[in-house]
Write a protein that holds these residues in place. Structure first.
Motif, PDB file in Angstrom:
ATOM      1  N   TYR A   1      -5.489   2.080   6.599  1.00  0.00           N
ATOM      2  CA  TYR A   1      -5.267   3.317   6.722  1.00  0.00           C
ATOM      3  C   TYR A   1      -4.767   4.455   8.346  1.00  0.00           C
ATOM      4  CZ  TYR A   1      -7.874   8.134   7.765  1.00  0.00           C
ATOM      5  OH  TYR A   1      -8.243   9.463   7.921  1.00  0.00           O
TER       6      TYR A   1
ATOM      7  N   PHE B   1       0.803  -1.099  -0.191  1.00  0.00           N
ATOM      8  CA  PHE B   1       0.073   0.578  -0.464  1.00  0.00           C
ATOM      9  C   PHE B   1       0.794   1.150  -0.075  1.00  0.00           C
ATOM     10  CE2 PHE B   1      -2.759  -2.640   2.331  1.00  0.00           C
ATOM     11  CZ  PHE B   1      -3.907  -3.013   0.885  1.00  0.00           C
TER      12      PHE B   1
ATOM     13  N   GLN C   1      -6.260   0.961  -4.646  1.00  0.00           N
ATOM     14  CA  GLN C   1      -6.115   2.574  -3.010  1.00  0.00           C
ATOM     15  C   GLN C   1      -6.977   3.806  -3.451  1.00  0.00           C
ATOM     16  OE1 GLN C   1      -3.581   2.874  -0.908  1.00  0.00           O
ATOM     17  NE2 GLN C   1      -4.029   5.131  -0.435  1.00  0.00           N
ATOM     18  N   ASP C   2      -8.183   3.210  -2.455  1.00  0.00           N
ATOM     19  CA  ASP C   2      -9.049   5.141  -2.897  1.00  0.00           C
ATOM     20  C   ASP C   2      -8.514   6.087  -2.054  1.00  0.00           C
ATOM     21  OD1 ASP C   2     -11.365   6.555  -3.298  1.00  0.00           O
ATOM     22  OD2 ASP C   2     -12.688   4.732  -2.374  1.00  0.00           O
TER      23      ASP C   2
ATOM     24  N   SER D   1      -7.526  -4.798   0.540  1.00  0.00           N
ATOM     25  CA  SER D   1      -6.656  -5.565   0.330  1.00  0.00           C
ATOM     26  C   SER D   1      -8.248  -6.595   0.606  1.00  0.00           C
ATOM     27  CB  SER D   1      -5.947  -6.613   0.392  1.00  0.00           C
ATOM     28  OG  SER D   1      -5.227  -7.457   1.073  1.00  0.00           O
TER      29      SER D   1
ATOM     30  N   ASP E   1      -5.174  -5.732  -4.280  1.00  0.00           N
ATOM     31  CA  ASP E   1      -4.883  -4.579  -3.360  1.00  0.00           C
ATOM     32  C   ASP E   1      -5.992  -3.258  -4.198  1.00  0.00           C
ATOM     33  OD1 ASP E   1      -1.576  -5.989  -2.935  1.00  0.00           O
ATOM     34  OD2 ASP E   1      -4.447  -5.906  -2.331  1.00  0.00           O
TER      35      ASP E   1
ATOM     36  N   GLU F   1      -7.038   8.343   0.736  1.00  0.00           N
ATOM     37  CA  GLU F   1      -6.414   7.499   1.580  1.00  0.00           C
ATOM     38  C   GLU F   1      -6.344   6.312   2.422  1.00  0.00           C
ATOM     39  OE1 GLU F   1      -8.231  10.277   1.836  1.00  0.00           O
ATOM     40  OE2 GLU F   1      -7.717  11.913   1.601  1.00  0.00           O
TER      41      GLU F   1
ATOM     42  N   SER G   1       0.093   6.672  -6.190  1.00  0.00           N
ATOM     43  CA  SER G   1      -1.810   7.738  -7.406  1.00  0.00           C
ATOM     44  C   SER G   1      -1.924   8.730  -6.466  1.00  0.00           C
ATOM     45  CB  SER G   1      -2.946   6.328  -5.301  1.00  0.00           C
ATOM     46  OG  SER G   1      -4.027   6.364  -6.076  1.00  0.00           O
TER      47      SER G   1
ATOM     48  N   ARG H   1     -14.418   4.954   3.457  1.00  0.00           N
ATOM     49  CA  ARG H   1     -13.223   5.213   3.576  1.00  0.00           C
ATOM     50  C   ARG H   1     -14.509   6.291   4.035  1.00  0.00           C
ATOM     51  NH1 ARG H   1     -12.666   9.933   0.379  1.00  0.00           N
ATOM     52  NH2 ARG H   1     -14.226   9.038  -1.051  1.00  0.00           N
TER      53      ARG H   1
ATOM     54  N   GLY I   1      -5.978   2.124   2.118  1.00  0.00           N
ATOM     55  CA  GLY I   1      -5.349   1.481   1.254  1.00  0.00           C
ATOM     56  C   GLY I   1      -6.728  -0.563   1.330  1.00  0.00           C
TER      57      GLY I   1
ATOM     58  N   MET J   1       1.533   2.104  -3.525  1.00  0.00           N
ATOM     59  CA  MET J   1       0.074   2.391  -4.548  1.00  0.00           C
ATOM     60  C   MET J   1       0.072   4.076  -4.137  1.00  0.00           C
ATOM     61  SD  MET J   1      -2.533  -0.833  -4.698  1.00  0.00           S
ATOM     62  CE  MET J   1      -2.173  -1.228  -3.070  1.00  0.00           C
ATOM     63  N   ALA J   2       0.412   4.249  -2.941  1.00  0.00           N
ATOM     64  CA  ALA J   2       0.118   5.355  -2.281  1.00  0.00           C
ATOM     65  C   ALA J   2       0.977   7.107  -3.149  1.00  0.00           C
ATOM     66  CB  ALA J   2      -0.004   5.344  -0.708  1.00  0.00           C
TER      67      ALA J   2
END
Length: 362
Positions: free
Chosen positions: A75, A8, A54-55, A61, A52, A57, A15, A138, A59, A11-12
Motif C-alpha cells: 500500500y 502490483f 489487487q483490492d 501477495s 497476487d 488501493e 484493475s 484494506r 495489493g 495490476m493497479a
C-alpha cells in the motif's frame, strides 16, 4: 486476481476497482481452503501458493512457508495510516499468537504478516474469524486514523460528563471544558494517489474532508453533480447519515484555509461530520461501524459514478433506436402502379429522355 508473480504496478494499472465489499472475497476463500485442507489432514503441509490480488488501493501477495502462511501487503501510503492509528487497531484486532507482523518497510509501503495456519485450522470459528479479518485488512488500514480520533472524542465526552456531575452550576462551563482536554491538531493523510484526507478534531465533533479527484476528464462534471446531490440529501443531520457538505475546487473549505494543498482536486472537496451524539457511550464495534462508511466513501462514489455512466449510455442507445424507428416510419411509401414522376425546382413535372448512346469521337 492474478496467479504468478505479476507486479502490483501492472495490476493497479489494469484493475478497474475490482471489489465493492469491505473484504476481499478471493483472498478470504483461498485462506478458508487452506485452513480446511489442514483441518482434514493435520499432518499435511500447506499447499504451495503464489497468488497476487489487487483490492482497490491495496495489493496482496499470498505464499506459504512450511505450515505458515505469508501475506505481503503493498500500500503506497502504508506508513501514513499505520503510524496514525492503523497500527494500534491492528494490534487490537489480531492475536499475536496466531497472526504476527514479520516485516515492515516504511519507505516501500510494504508489510509482511505470518499466520499459523495449523493452529487456526483446529478451530472452525477461529479460522472463520481470522480469514475474514485478514481479507478486511484494506478497510482496517483506512479506518484506523478516524477510529483513533473518534475514540479521543468519546473519551473527552466521558470525562466532561463525569465532571458535570461533580461541579456546581457557577463554574460548570470552565471545568467541563478543562475536563475535555486540548483539541488534537488536524491530521492530514494520503489515502490514495492524487487524493488527501483531512481529519479535523473539534470539541464536539470530528470533520472528515476528502479531496475528490478523478482521472477521466469526462467524469469530472458527472462526479461533481453526484457530489452536489449527495451533499444536498445529507445536508440535514439524521440518525442514519452524518451531515455532509461539498465545495468546488476554487472554494476551499474553511477548515483548510491557510493549509498548503499538495494537489488541487478537479472535482472538489467533500466534508462529512460526526458529532458527539453518535460516539457518546459507543463501543469499539460502534466506532468501527461509524468509520467504515466514511473512510470507504470513495468505493461508494465510484460504484454510483460507473453505474450512472452505464445508465446514461443505455438511455442514449435506447433513444437512438427510437429515433431511427421514427425516421423509418416517416419515409414516404412508394406509389404503386404509377411511374415515378420527376419535378423541376418550380414543381413542374417532366419525363427525362433516355440518353443516346455515346459515339466514338475521332
Amino acid at each position: 486476481v492474478v496467479e504468478g508473480s505479476t507486479s502490483f504496478a501492472l495490476m493497479a494499472a489494469i484493475s478497474d476497482r475490482l471489489f465493492l465489499d469491505d473484504l476481499c472475497p478471493p483472498l478470504q476463500q483461498r485462506l478458508l481452503d487452506v485452513f480446511q485442507r489442514l483441518a482434514d489432514d493435520p499432518n499435511a503441509q500447506c499447499q504451495e501458493l503464489d497468488l497476487d490480488i489487487q483490492d482497490f488501493e491495496v495489493g496482496y501477495s499470498l505464499s506459504t512457508e512450511g505450515r505458515e502462511l505469508r501475506l505481503r501487503i503493498v500500500y503506497p501510503f502504508l506508513s501514513e495510516v499505520w503510524h496514525n492509528g492503523s497500527g494500534t487497531l491492528f494490534e487490537h484486532e489480531f492475536d499475536q499468537s496466531h497472526v504476527r507482523r514479520i516485516d515492515f518497510h516504511d519507505d516501500d509501503g510494504e508489510m509482511t504478516l505470518g499466520a499459523d495456519a495449523a493452529a487456526l485450522a483446529l478451530d472452525h470459528n477461529l479460522r472463520q474469524k481470522y480469514a475474514r479479518s485478514i481479507a478486511s485488512l484494506r478497510v482496517l488500514l483506512l479506518i484506523g486514523p478516524l477510529v483513533m480520533r473518534l475514540d479521543d472524542l468519546r473519551s473527552a465526552i466521558f470525562r466532561a460528563d463525569e465532571e458535570a456531575k461533580k461541579v456546581l452550576p457557577g463554574d460548570a462551563a470552565a471545568r467541563i471544558a478543562n475536563a475535555r482536554g486540548p483539541v488534537k491538531e488536524m491530521m492530514r493523510i494520503r489515502v490514495r494517489r492524487m487524493e488527501t484526507c483531512w481529519i479535523v478534531s473539534k470539541p464536539d465533533r470530528v470533520v472528515v474532508i476528502f479531496s475528490v479527484h478523478v482521472e477521466d476528464r469526462v467524469d469530472i462534471a458527472l462526479g461533481r453533480a453526484f457530489c452536489q446531490e449527495f451533499a444536498e440529501i445529507n445536508r440535514r443531520p439524521a440518525d442514519c447519515a452524518p451531515p455532509c457538505s461539498f465545495s468546488e475546487p476554487r472554494d476551499v473549505p474553511a477548515d483548510l484555509r491557510g493549509t498548503p494543498l499538495l494537489e488541487v482536486p478537479n472535482v472538489g472537496f467533500l466534508a462529512l461530520t460526526l458529532t458527539e451524539q453518535v460516539v457518546r457511550n459507543a463501543s469499539k464495534e460502534r466506532l468501527y461501524a461509524l468509520a467504515r462508511p466514511v473512510m470507504t466513501w470513495r468505493n461508494f462514489f465510484h460504484f454510483h459514478l460507473k453505474h450512472a455512466k452505464s445508465y446514461l449510455h443505455s438511455r442514449i442507445r435506447r433513444r437512438i433506436d427510437q429515433f431511427s424507428q421514427q425516421l423509418a416510419r416517416a419515409r414516404r411509401p412508394p406509389k404503386k402502379d404509377k411511374e415515378k414522376v420527376r419535378r423541376l425546382a418550380n414543381g413542374k413535372e417532366f419525363s427525362p429522355q433516355p440518353r443516346a448512346a455515346s459515339s466514338n469521337l475521332g
